[in-house]
Design a protein around this motif. Structure first.
Motif, short mmCIF file in Angstrom:
data_model
loop_
_atom_site.label_atom_id
_atom_site.label_comp_id
_atom_site.label_asym_id
_atom_site.label_seq_id
_atom_site.Cartn_x
_atom_site.Cartn_y
_atom_site.Cartn_z
N THR A 19 1.83 -4.49 11.17
CA THR A 19 1.96 -3.25 11.94
C THR A 19 3.16 -3.32 12.86
O THR A 19 3.48 -4.37 13.41
CB THR A 19 0.69 -2.99 12.78
N LEU A 57 -7.25 0.88 -1.98
CA LEU A 57 -7.14 -0.35 -1.21
C LEU A 57 -8.35 -1.24 -1.44
O LEU A 57 -8.23 -2.47 -1.47
CB LEU A 57 -6.99 -0.01 0.28
N CYS A 83 -8.85 -5.36 7.75
CA CYS A 83 -8.06 -6.57 7.90
C CYS A 83 -8.76 -7.61 8.77
O CYS A 83 -9.43 -7.28 9.75
CB CYS A 83 -6.69 -6.25 8.51
N LEU A 116 -1.05 -7.56 3.68
CA LEU A 116 -1.04 -6.13 3.41
C LEU A 116 0.09 -5.44 4.16
O LEU A 116 0.19 -5.53 5.38
CB LEU A 116 -2.39 -5.52 3.81
N GLY A 174 -3.08 -7.61 7.86
CA GLY A 174 -2.22 -6.44 7.81
C GLY A 174 -1.02 -6.57 8.73
O GLY A 174 -1.03 -7.34 9.70
N GLU A 209 -7.02 2.03 7.62
CA GLU A 209 -6.58 1.04 6.64
C GLU A 209 -6.55 -0.36 7.23
O GLU A 209 -6.82 -1.34 6.53
CB GLU A 209 -5.21 1.44 6.09
N THR A 210 -6.23 -0.49 8.51
CA THR A 210 -6.22 -1.81 9.13
C THR A 210 -7.62 -2.30 9.48
O THR A 210 -7.80 -3.48 9.79
CB THR A 210 -5.36 -1.82 10.41
N GLY A 227 2.08 -1.65 4.69
CA GLY A 227 1.87 -0.22 4.52
C GLY A 227 3.10 0.51 4.01
O GLY A 227 4.15 -0.09 3.74
N PHE A 250 0.83 -1.19 0.00
CA PHE A 250 0.00 0.00 0.00
C PHE A 250 0.88 1.25 0.00
O PHE A 250 1.62 1.51 0.92
CB PHE A 250 -0.92 -0.01 1.23
N GLY A 297 3.58 3.26 7.79
CA GLY A 297 2.80 2.06 8.03
C GLY A 297 1.33 2.27 7.75
O GLY A 297 0.92 3.29 7.18
N LEU A 298 0.51 1.32 8.16
CA LEU A 298 -0.93 1.40 7.93
C LEU A 298 -1.60 2.22 9.03
O LEU A 298 -1.25 2.10 10.20
CB LEU A 298 -1.53 -0.01 7.90
N THR A 299 -2.57 3.02 8.64
CA THR A 299 -3.35 3.77 9.63
C THR A 299 -4.44 2.88 10.20
O THR A 299 -4.71 1.78 9.71
CB THR A 299 -4.00 5.00 8.98
#
Length: 247
Positions: free
Chosen positions: A81, A67, A130, A114, A79, A126-127, A116, A10, A121-123
């Motif tokens: 993290t 996404l 998942c 996934l 995801g 966005e998570t 980020g 992403f 990273g993923l916010t």
């Protein structure tokens, strides 16, 4: 083996990382790479990191804008993290995630992993799509992994779990177990060598060889080890013949 597993990047920032991820996918048997709104999709920079072997994965990567487009058709998305705590609960290790992914794949599911952007990273938003989250344990001195490093760690665990039997590397022919005839040849060579350096008693060397035989009975002696010991005996006897006083 992992035909129904895909890697989603992403908003990756660096084409070199994309190329390295393509190579990691090839190493671990994954052929599906999806890129969501990459900042800089410069294939000329990405291809050298992918190498010629993984170029096809890079060249056939699906590039989408959102996404939602990337995860379409998958039955589960997991995801990654580096941040834990807060509402990010039940975070799995790579090994635990691999077990979950393996179960999903064997039941006919289609799974995506996934990852980020490298810097943020993923916010939380966005998570939220998942099915679960995973983090890679690291030392406290360095909690951030390179994108390709993170991908290969997770895919390695998935690859191991996907194997129908534990992986055992094929050893070269010289690493086979020794035969009884080879063991007897080694014992005779050891006997003569130990006599030459006065380790065994001349009066009954076969009796004093019994502890040596019992010792080797505990070992699954391989052919390369047999060659090593035979060479040591040969060198010792050469040295004794050349330098030791005649008895």
């Amino acid at each position: 083996m992992l035909d129904d597993l895909a890697v989603i990047l992403f908003r990756p920032k660096y084409p070199e990382n994309i190329g390295s991820v393509a190579r990691a996918c090839l190493n671990m048997g994954v052929t599906r790479l999806i890129l969501v709104a990459p900042y800089n999709l410069d294939l000329d920079k990405a291809r050298p990191l992918a190498t010629s072997h993984a170029r096809h994965i890079l060249d056939t990567a699906l590039v989408v804008d959102t996404l939602a487009e990337a995860v379409q058709g998958f039955t589960a998305v997991y995801g990654t993290t580096a941040r834990t705590g807060g509402w990010r609960k039940g975070i799995m290790s790579p090994a635990t995630l691999a077990g979950v992914v393996d179960e999903r794949l064997r039941s006919g599911g289609r799974v995506a992993l996934l990852f980020g952007p490298e810097d943020t990273g993923l916010t939380n938003d966005e998570t939220s799509i998942c099915s679960g989250l995973m983090t890679i344990p690291t030392s406290r001195e360095g909690t951030s992994l390179n994108l390709a490093q993170a991908v290969v760690v997770v895919l390695y665990e998935c690859f191991k779990r996907a194997l129908d039997a534990p992986f055992t590397p094929d050893g070269p022919p010289e690493e086979r177990a020794t035969t009884v005839q080879e063991q007897e040849a080694l014992f005779e060579n050891l006997r003569e060598t130990l006599l030459a350096i006065d380790f065994l008693k001349d009066d009954n060397p076969d009796y004093w060889m019994l502890p040596v035989r019992r010792f080797f009975a505990k070992i699954n002696l391989r052919r390369n080890e047999f060659n090593l010991l035979m060479g040591v005996c040969r060198q010792v006897r050469w040295f004794v013949d050349r330098h030791a006083p005649k008895r």
